[in-house]
Design a protein around this motif. Structure first.
Motif, PDB file in Angstrom:
ATOM      1  N   VAL A  42       6.805   5.365   1.486  1.00 43.48           N
ATOM      2  CA  VAL A  42       6.038   5.960   2.575  1.00 43.48           C
ATOM      3  C   VAL A  42       6.593   7.349   2.825  1.00 43.48           C
ATOM      4  O   VAL A  42       7.578   7.754   2.215  1.00 43.48           O
ATOM      5  N   LYS A  43       5.994   8.066   3.730  1.00 48.43           N
ATOM      6  CA  LYS A  43       6.356   9.463   3.952  1.00 48.43           C
ATOM      7  C   LYS A  43       7.860   9.667   4.199  1.00 48.43           C
ATOM      8  O   LYS A  43       8.452  10.585   3.674  1.00 48.43           O
ATOM      9  N   GLU A  80       4.624   3.116  11.717  1.00 50.38           N
ATOM     10  CA  GLU A  80       4.260   4.167  10.763  1.00 50.38           C
ATOM     11  C   GLU A  80       4.046   3.593   9.361  1.00 50.38           C
ATOM     12  O   GLU A  80       3.112   3.969   8.665  1.00 50.38           O
ATOM     13  N   SER A  84       0.495   3.512   7.268  1.00 47.66           N
ATOM     14  CA  SER A  84       0.395   4.154   5.954  1.00 47.66           C
ATOM     15  C   SER A  84      -0.142   3.195   4.894  1.00 47.66           C
ATOM     16  O   SER A  84      -0.701   3.632   3.895  1.00 47.66           O
TER      17      SER A  84
END
Length: 113
Positions: A42-43, A80, A84
């Protein structure tokens, strides 16, 4: 140690999936490879645990914290991750305390039946 408790649930950390699958998993290593090299990325890092459904798709995010931390410390990080992956469910755990959370309804349940 949360790892023991989580492994007793039949889950392996995402980074372990590439090298070892649970015996009852119907997915092959080749199927996992087809998902892409960093499907768990993920980011801002990697998801701790990302259980897959019977078709091999992620269905829930499991955010693991150490025993000395409250599981809710990872709530926003897990949200988050779930967003995502387009998922609505999260489990927050430190190996002793477990919370099940629907991120869209905001409902958080402590423990499991």
């Amino acid at each position: 140690m949360p790892g023991k408790a989580l492994l007793s649930l039949g889950l392996l950390p995402v980074h372990a999936l590439a090298t070892q699958l649970e015996p009852n998993v119907k997915m092959s290593n080749a199927d996992l490879t087809d998902l892409g090299e960093n499907f768990d990325k993920v980011k801002n890092g990697y998801v701790d645990f990302l259980p897959l459904d019977d078709k091999g798709w992620p269905f829930i995010v499991l955010e693991a914290k150490s025993e000395n931390k409250a599981p809710l410390v990872g709530k926003e990080q897990a949200r988050e991750y779930a967003i995502s992956f387009y998922l609505k469910y999260v489990i927050l755990s430190n190996g002793n305390q477990h919370y099940f959370w629907n991120i869209y309804k905001g409902t958080v349940y402590y423990g499991f039946p």
